[in-house]
Design a protein around this motif. Structure first.
Motif, PDB file in Angstrom:
ATOM      1  N   HIS A  59     -10.973 -10.397   8.752  1.00 33.46           N
ATOM      2  CA  HIS A  59     -11.708  -9.170   8.438  1.00 33.46           C
ATOM      3  C   HIS A  59     -13.181  -9.286   8.808  1.00 33.46           C
ATOM      4  O   HIS A  59     -13.862  -8.274   8.978  1.00 33.46           O
ATOM      5  CB  HIS A  59     -11.581  -8.868   6.937  1.00 33.46           C
ATOM      6  CG  HIS A  59     -12.210  -7.575   6.514  1.00 33.46           C
ATOM      7  ND1 HIS A  59     -11.571  -6.349   6.633  1.00 33.46           N
ATOM      8  CD2 HIS A  59     -13.439  -7.306   5.975  1.00 33.46           C
ATOM      9  CE1 HIS A  59     -12.376  -5.396   6.191  1.00 33.46           C
ATOM     10  NE2 HIS A  59     -13.506  -5.946   5.783  1.00 33.46           N
ATOM     11  N   ARG A 126     -18.689  -6.022   7.105  1.00 40.78           N
ATOM     12  CA  ARG A 126     -17.433  -6.767   6.999  1.00 40.78           C
ATOM     13  C   ARG A 126     -17.670  -8.202   6.527  1.00 40.78           C
ATOM     14  O   ARG A 126     -16.895  -8.752   5.732  1.00 40.78           O
ATOM     15  CB  ARG A 126     -16.695  -6.741   8.334  1.00 40.78           C
ATOM     16  CG  ARG A 126     -16.293  -5.331   8.762  1.00 40.78           C
ATOM     17  CD  ARG A 126     -15.734  -5.308  10.182  1.00 40.78           C
ATOM     18  NE  ARG A 126     -14.439  -5.946  10.280  1.00 40.78           N
ATOM     19  CZ  ARG A 126     -13.276  -5.321  10.102  1.00 40.78           C
ATOM     20  NH1 ARG A 126     -13.253  -4.020   9.819  1.00 40.78           N
ATOM     21  NH2 ARG A 126     -12.136  -5.963  10.209  1.00 40.78           N
ATOM     22  N   ASP A 133     -15.880 -10.708  -1.842  1.00 40.51           N
ATOM     23  CA  ASP A 133     -14.505 -10.774  -2.345  1.00 40.51           C
ATOM     24  C   ASP A 133     -14.117 -12.208  -2.686  1.00 40.51           C
ATOM     25  O   ASP A 133     -13.467 -12.464  -3.708  1.00 40.51           O
ATOM     26  CB  ASP A 133     -13.530 -10.199  -1.313  1.00 40.51           C
ATOM     27  CG  ASP A 133     -13.556  -8.678  -1.285  1.00 40.51           C
ATOM     28  OD1 ASP A 133     -14.358  -8.070  -2.015  1.00 40.51           O
ATOM     29  OD2 ASP A 133     -12.765  -8.097  -0.509  1.00 40.51           O
ATOM     30  N   HIS A 184     -13.345  -5.347  -1.645  1.00 37.36           N
ATOM     31  CA  HIS A 184     -13.670  -4.493  -0.504  1.00 37.36           C
ATOM     32  C   HIS A 184     -12.733  -4.657   0.688  1.00 37.36           C
ATOM     33  O   HIS A 184     -12.503  -3.705   1.421  1.00 37.36           O
ATOM     34  CB  HIS A 184     -15.112  -4.756  -0.066  1.00 37.36           C
ATOM     35  CG  HIS A 184     -16.099  -4.629  -1.188  1.00 37.36           C
ATOM     36  ND1 HIS A 184     -16.625  -3.417  -1.592  1.00 37.36           N
ATOM     37  CD2 HIS A 184     -16.622  -5.555  -2.026  1.00 37.36           C
ATOM     38  CE1 HIS A 184     -17.452  -3.602  -2.599  1.00 37.36           C
ATOM     39  NE2 HIS A 184     -17.466  -4.885  -2.893  1.00 37.36           N
ATOM     40  N   THR A 185     -12.213  -5.866   0.901  1.00 38.19           N
ATOM     41  CA  THR A 185     -11.264  -6.054   1.992  1.00 38.19           C
ATOM     42  C   THR A 185      -9.880  -5.630   1.525  1.00 38.19           C
ATOM     43  O   THR A 185      -9.525  -5.849   0.349  1.00 38.19           O
ATOM     44  CB  THR A 185     -11.223  -7.520   2.455  1.00 38.19           C
ATOM     45  OG1 THR A 185     -10.731  -8.344   1.387  1.00 38.19           O
ATOM     46  CG2 THR A 185     -12.614  -8.005   2.850  1.00 38.19           C
ATOM     47  N   PRO A 186      -9.078  -5.025   2.377  1.00 36.76           N
ATOM     48  CA  PRO A 186      -7.750  -4.586   1.932  1.00 36.76           C
ATOM     49  C   PRO A 186      -6.895  -5.699   1.312  1.00 36.76           C
ATOM     50  O   PRO A 186      -6.269  -5.464   0.267  1.00 36.76           O
ATOM     51  CB  PRO A 186      -7.132  -4.014   3.214  1.00 36.76           C
ATOM     52  CG  PRO A 186      -8.312  -3.525   4.009  1.00 36.76           C
ATOM     53  CD  PRO A 186      -9.397  -4.539   3.751  1.00 36.76           C
ATOM     54  N   ARG A 189      -8.310  -6.505  -2.194  1.00 37.29           N
ATOM     55  CA  ARG A 189      -8.133  -5.386  -3.120  1.00 37.29           C
ATOM     56  C   ARG A 189      -6.686  -5.324  -3.608  1.00 37.29           C
ATOM     57  O   ARG A 189      -6.416  -5.145  -4.797  1.00 37.29           O
ATOM     58  CB  ARG A 189      -8.533  -4.072  -2.451  1.00 37.29           C
ATOM     59  CG  ARG A 189      -8.563  -2.898  -3.426  1.00 37.29           C
ATOM     60  CD  ARG A 189      -8.986  -1.616  -2.741  1.00 37.29           C
ATOM     61  NE  ARG A 189     -10.288  -1.747  -2.126  1.00 37.29           N
ATOM     62  CZ  ARG A 189     -10.536  -1.567  -0.826  1.00 37.29           C
ATOM     63  NH1 ARG A 189      -9.552  -1.223  -0.010  1.00 37.29           N
ATOM     64  NH2 ARG A 189     -11.753  -1.695  -0.353  1.00 37.29           N
ATOM     65  N   GLU A 190      -5.761  -5.487  -2.695  1.00 36.55           N
ATOM     66  CA  GLU A 190      -4.342  -5.429  -3.070  1.00 36.55           C
ATOM     67  C   GLU A 190      -3.959  -6.585  -3.984  1.00 36.55           C
ATOM     68  O   GLU A 190      -3.176  -6.423  -4.930  1.00 36.55           O
ATOM     69  CB  GLU A 190      -3.474  -5.453  -1.811  1.00 36.55           C
ATOM     70  CG  GLU A 190      -1.989  -5.402  -2.095  1.00 36.55           C
ATOM     71  CD  GLU A 190      -1.152  -5.389  -0.820  1.00 36.55           C
ATOM     72  OE1 GLU A 190       0.079  -5.442  -0.943  1.00 36.55           O
ATOM     73  OE2 GLU A 190      -1.730  -5.330   0.284  1.00 36.55           O
ATOM     74  N   GLU A 193      -7.446  -6.570  -7.383  1.00 38.81           N
ATOM     75  CA  GLU A 193      -8.135  -5.471  -8.069  1.00 38.81           C
ATOM     76  C   GLU A 193      -7.539  -5.153  -9.441  1.00 38.81           C
ATOM     77  O   GLU A 193      -8.265  -5.114 -10.454  1.00 38.81           O
ATOM     78  CB  GLU A 193      -8.135  -4.217  -7.194  1.00 38.81           C
ATOM     79  CG  GLU A 193      -8.923  -3.056  -7.779  1.00 38.81           C
ATOM     80  CD  GLU A 193     -10.417  -3.189  -7.620  1.00 38.81           C
ATOM     81  OE1 GLU A 193     -11.148  -2.576  -8.425  1.00 38.81           O
ATOM     82  OE2 GLU A 193     -10.862  -3.900  -6.699  1.00 38.81           O
TER      83      GLU A 193
END
Length: 209
Positions: A59, A126, A133, A184-186, A189-190, A193
């Protein structure tokens, strides 16, 4: 620079990143994270951040700049001061100035270390997203690890009276919950979070009990 090997000890991991001519920097950073007053901001925390930076490197725009920033992000840690991130950034600028690191990369590293004071990277940042994160991933740990983290942070602030600590910690946690997103990075977050918000709410409930 080459990707770090998770099997290396910390100094060798630094050398793999920055080159053998910088071994003395890696040795000093390793010693800093081993300072006896640290309970959470230790070598184990540094290793965890480096590992997650590696996982999220796809990322980042400049993964090695993020790795270097990860090394320095808690290099100066005095719980009785509020300017640790700025002091860590200044340390990075001073120590890396004597290396062959390109000036532009050095500027990015310093900026990233400073960013860990707020953990609020811009939408297009990024590199900042990856570092923030990785640094906050402990919030999304399993309940047992999160409880150990919270206890370790309390130990680092043992000089603060209980009522003042509870109030200050609760203010920090409330601020975190107010953010639209902690990660913030997918992938982060998945992965983190929902668990992070549950952990933070649980700790906040215990602090206010």
């Amino acid at each position: 620079m080459i990707r770090q090997d998770e099997g290396m000890d910390l100094v060798e991991r630094w050398v793999a990143l920055a080159g053998p001519h910088t071994r003395h920097i890696g040795a000093e950073l390793d010693a800093r994270y081993g300072e006896p007053h640290r309970r959470y901001h230790t070598r184990a925390h540094l290793t965890a951040v480096l590992d997650l930076v590696d996982e999220l490197a796809g990322h980042a725009a400049d993964p090695d700049a993020v790795r270097l920033a990860a090394w320095f992000h808690d290099a100066v840690y005095d719980p009785e001061r509020a300017d640790n991130e700025d002091r860590s950034a200044r340390l990075a600028a001073r120590m890396l100035a004597d290396t062959d690191l390109a000036p532009g990369t050095l500027d990015r590293v310093v900026r990233l270390v400073e960013l860990t004071a707020t953990h609020a990277p811009d939408g297009g940042d990024r590199d900042g997203q990856v570092l923030c994160d990785a640094d906050l991933a402990i919030l999304g740990a399993d309940p047992e690890r999160y409880a150990a983290y919270a206890a370790s942070v309390r130990e680092e602030y043992a000089f603060v009276p209980e009522d003042l600590y509870r109030a200050g910690r609760a203010q920090i946690l409330t601020g975190l919950l107010a953010l639209p997103a902690l990660f913030h990075t997918p992938p982060a977050r998945e992965r983190f979070e929902d668990r992070a918000r549950l952990n933070v709410r649980t700790e906040l409930m215990l602090l206010n009990a």
